[in-house]
Enzyme design. Structure first.
Site, PDB file in Angstrom:
ATOM      1  N   GLY A 219       0.804  -1.207   0.000  1.00  0.00           N
ATOM      2  CA  GLY A 219       0.000   0.000   0.000  1.00  0.00           C
ATOM      3  C   GLY A 219       0.840   1.262   0.000  1.00  0.00           C
ATOM      4  O   GLY A 219       0.464   2.277  -0.597  1.00  0.00           O
ATOM      5  N   ASP A 220       1.994   1.194   0.642  1.00  0.00           N
ATOM      6  CA  ASP A 220       2.888   2.349   0.665  1.00  0.00           C
ATOM      7  C   ASP A 220       3.492   2.604  -0.714  1.00  0.00           C
ATOM      8  O   ASP A 220       3.605   3.754  -1.155  1.00  0.00           O
ATOM      9  CB  ASP A 220       3.989   2.137   1.698  1.00  0.00           C
ATOM     10  CG  ASP A 220       3.432   2.034   3.108  1.00  0.00           C
ATOM     11  OD1 ASP A 220       2.431   2.701   3.397  1.00  0.00           O
ATOM     12  OD2 ASP A 220       3.984   1.263   3.912  1.00  0.00           O
TER      13      ASP A 220
END
Length: 287
Positions: free
Chosen positions: A232-233
């Site tokens: 997600g980062d």
């Protein structure tokens, strides 16, 4: 123009942690002990992960956060710096550095306990952002820190609203883009009317919504999942950079999904990534 000079500039505001990762065949249930785990120590934290990802994707990045006065503080600062990130904005706060305890099973699924420590001791009065800077921030640090940063710039502001928690009206009103997963989106009804929201759907890709209406969607290619901690980062960094440099929203979203898929195939919370343009644009659809 020199490629370095033409690269997008981004200030990342967020947490910096040591990730203690136990890799096991199966995560333990409540009250259960699972043996034969393999332990590794890695640099992590959503802020540091996104800063490192953005730098590896080709941006010029400055990090704002904090590490402790313990031995791990310099380890974490060096890890971010070695990725090419400007660490002049990383403060040193008395006490321990942030730590995340992570269990990853053979399917790459994870469970995480975060002990924020120094991340909660960032001094907002010492946060400095140049006027016009683009910002990517998360909610692992205090609202006052994010508010201090975004108040100093007229540039693009992206907020990865994770972990899902209440946040100030000034952040809601100032953000040009929110990035959340589908669970976080359900927990944050205030985002229904936000000007732009990216909602990640795991293996099903992502959607981009403007004022609650889907304007673009993208699928995700099949990936051999090793570790989903930094996916997600990496997605957040890629989408922010794509929009920042003027990519069409559907293209930026599709490319971010490709970057996220590459991230889950890496064992690290800060995966090795190529330049953003090296990721082929997958299936995308304007709505």
């Amino acid at each position: 123009m020199d490629p370095v000079e033409s690269a997008p500039e981004l200030v990342v505001v967020g947490a910096i942690n040591v990730d203690l990762i136990a890799r096991v065949a199966r995560a333990p249930g409540r009250g259960e002990t699972v043996a034969d785990g393999e332990l590794t120590r890695q640099p992590g934290g959503k802020g540091a992960n996104q800063a490192v990802a953005a730098a590896r994707l080709g941006a010029r990045v400055r990090m704002i956060g904090a590490v402790g006065t313990d031995a791990l503080g310099e380890y974490l600062r060096d890890a971010v710096s070695s990725a090419g990130v400007d660490v002049a904005g990383i403060q040193t706060a008395d006490g321990d550095s942030g730590t995340a305890l992570i269990v990853v099973d053979d399917d790459g699924e994870n469970s995480i306990v975060v002990c924020p420590e120094a991340n909660l001791r960032i001094d907002p009065d010492c946060v400095s952002v140049a006027a016009g800077s683009a910002i990517l921030a998360q909610l692992e640090v205090a609202d006052a820190v994010v508010e201090s940063a975004i108040a100093q710039t007229s540039g693009f502001v992206a907020i990865n609203a994770a972990p899902a928690r209440p946040f100030s009206a000034s952040i809601l009103e100032r953000a040009d883009l929110f990035i959340v997963n589908e669970h976080e989106y359900e927990l944050l009804p205030a985002l229904r009317d936000a000007r732009l929201v990216a909602v990640t759907l795991g293996a099903d890709g992502a959607r981009l919504l403007r004022r609650g209406t889907i304007i673009a969607s993208a699928s995700s290619r099949p990936a051999r999942v090793r570790n989903s901690v930094g996916a997600g980062d990496a997605f957040s960094a890629a989408l922010t950079l794509g929009l920042l440099r003027g990519d069409e929203p559907a293209v930026a979203l599709a490319r971010a999904c490709e970057v996220g898929a590459a991230a889950v195939e890496d064992d690290r919370s800060q995966p090795a990534l190529s330049a953003l343009d090296e990721y082929a644009v997958g299936t995308h659809e304007n709505r």
